[in-house]
Design an enzyme around this catalytic site. Structure first.
Site, PDB file in Angstrom:
ATOM      1  N   TYR A 164     -24.990  21.512  11.339  1.00 13.75           N
ATOM      2  CA  TYR A 164     -25.980  21.952  12.337  1.00 13.75           C
ATOM      3  C   TYR A 164     -27.243  22.333  11.468  1.00 13.75           C
ATOM      4  CZ  TYR A 164     -28.825  25.263  15.196  1.00 13.75           C
ATOM      5  OH  TYR A 164     -29.638  25.535  16.133  1.00 13.75           O
ATOM      6  N   GLU A 173     -34.120  20.932  16.713  1.00 14.84           N
ATOM      7  CA  GLU A 173     -32.611  21.255  16.354  1.00 14.84           C
ATOM      8  C   GLU A 173     -31.752  19.942  16.480  1.00 14.84           C
ATOM      9  OE1 GLU A 173     -29.549  24.365  18.574  1.00 14.84           O
ATOM     10  OE2 GLU A 173     -30.374  23.021  19.790  1.00 14.84           O
TER      11      GLU A 173
END
Length: 402
Positions: free
Chosen positions: A109, A197
């Site tokens: 992530y 993101e």
């Protein structure tokens, strides 16, 4: 302003990040053609909507034949996908992205966003990608690393290496990591993005880093500097009320209440919504008409608020400093006469030329409820709204008895 996954990936690819081969399709037939153009035996068909958690909502399909690709696209196109981020209404899928399958060894992530509390960009990373970062932050906050970036100097190499090693990447993968992480930072900085993101950032079996999913949001106040980004807006993904307001230069946010609001000034709007809640009501919107609310602009605001079929009553709360209460009163009267109000209207005016504004409303002969204070206005509009709801319920009861 949000953009689609495929658009974000195209941007990041220009900044040196690696993405899987893929193509956009608007029909099942196009989806099969995109799959034929991509080498391999596995394809992923992804619904393109402005929301995360698409996989849990059935918006991502892994396919191993062209027939499966066609069936997946047919099942997604035209469908309203409901995720934990969209609300009950969901968002319509009008296009899909067909992407080559990737040999995933590990999912990471990575995120860059504006941290307003520290007035810096913060880089967030976790070695446990592919899952909800909010859930991970609650269950295992130690699995997330945050690095703040000083605006004056930008992202430094040692910060990139620090994050890469935290993500569990080895020295052989460091070159790929530096190129990807620094490229993402430059994209955010150069394009005035407020959030970028990547979830997941995949490590392949051969050790490469590939962006498998990407979300980008942009500062709308900076879009005048980036026309190529402004053109990526997909109006079908936004609240229709907010899209219409933006086209008319009004600051509007749709809510799920039943009391429409027209107010000048963001601070006053927030205070008004708080007072409505305190009085037992629920605002249907946030609408700031600004300091230069002419009669024409006021009428546009009225039409926008009343276009919401859920509005049972409306409150106009204006403090005239730059503006004048008599101008606002003229706009309210014009709007009520031209539109034909079908719900109770409460008006509270204060500030410049307030006496003249109140006189105009009183002389109009229109069924406008007036108030002197914000608290009084909130109470009156909640009472009016409740009376409408009670009357509607009585009508339904009478209809059932009949």
């Amino acid at each position: 302003m949000d953009i689609h996954e495929y658009q974000a990936k195209e941007i990041l690819a220009r900044y040196g990040a690696k993405i899987a081969e893929g193509g956009l399709a608007y029909s099942p037939e196009e989806s099969v053609q995109r799959a034929r153009e991509i080498e391999g035996e596995v394809w992923v068909v992804k619904a393109q909507i402005h929301s995360g958690a698409r996989g849990k909502a059935g918006g991502i399909k892994v396919c191993r034949t062209h027939e499966e690709v066609e069936a997946a696209a047919e099942g997604l196109l035209g469908r309203h996908l409901v995720t934990r981020q969209t609300g009950a209404a969901g968002k319509i899928c009008s296009r899909v992205y067909v992407e080559a399958g990737t040999d995933i060894a590990k999912e990471l992530y990575l995120c860059f966003l504006i941290d307003r509390s520290s007035e810096r960009i913060v880089m967030v990373g976790s070695a446990r990608g592919g899952m909800d970062i909010e859930e991970l932050a609650g269950t295992d906050p130690g699995a997330i690393k945050k690095i703040h970036i000083e605006p004056a100097v930008g992202l430094q190499d040692f910060q990139v290496r620090d994050m890469a090693f935290f993500l569990g990447l080895d020295t052989a993968q460091l070159i790929h990591a530096v190129k990807t992480i620094k490229g993402c930072y430059r994209a955010l900085r150069d394009l005035d993005a407020s959030m970028l993101e990547i979830n997941p950032l995949a490590v392949t079996g051969s050790g490469e880093l590939i962006i498998l999913d990407a979300k980008m949001s942009f500062d709308e106040n900076a879009l005048f500097r980036h026309h190529e980004i402004a053109e990526l807006r997909d109006k079908s993904q936004g609240d229709s009320r907010e899209v219409a307001a933006a086209d008319q230069g009004l600051n509007y946010v749709g809510l799920d209440g039943d009391i429409g609001c027209m107010i000048n000034g963001a601070g006053l709007a927030m205070a008004t919504m708080d007072m409505i809640k305190l009085a037992g009501g629920k605002p249907a919107n946030f609408l700031d008409v600004g300091g230069g609310a002419s009669p024409e602009r006021t009428e546009k605001a009225f039409r926008l608020v009343l276009a919401d079929q859920g509005v049972k009553a409306m409150l106009v709360n204006i403090f005239a400093g730059i503006n004048r209460c008599d101008w606002i009163a003229e706009g309210v009267i014009q709007a009520v006469r031209n539109i034909g109000m079908h719900v109770p209207l409460v008006v509270r005016l204060s500030g410049t030329n307030v006496e003249e504004g109140r006189r105009l409303i009183a002389a109009s002969g229109l069924p406008i409820i007036t108030a002197d204070t914000l608290a009084e206005a909130a109470e009156k509009v909640v009472q009016a709204c409740n009376a409408v709801i009670e009357k509607e319920n009585e009508g339904k009861t009478d209809g059932n008895l009949g």
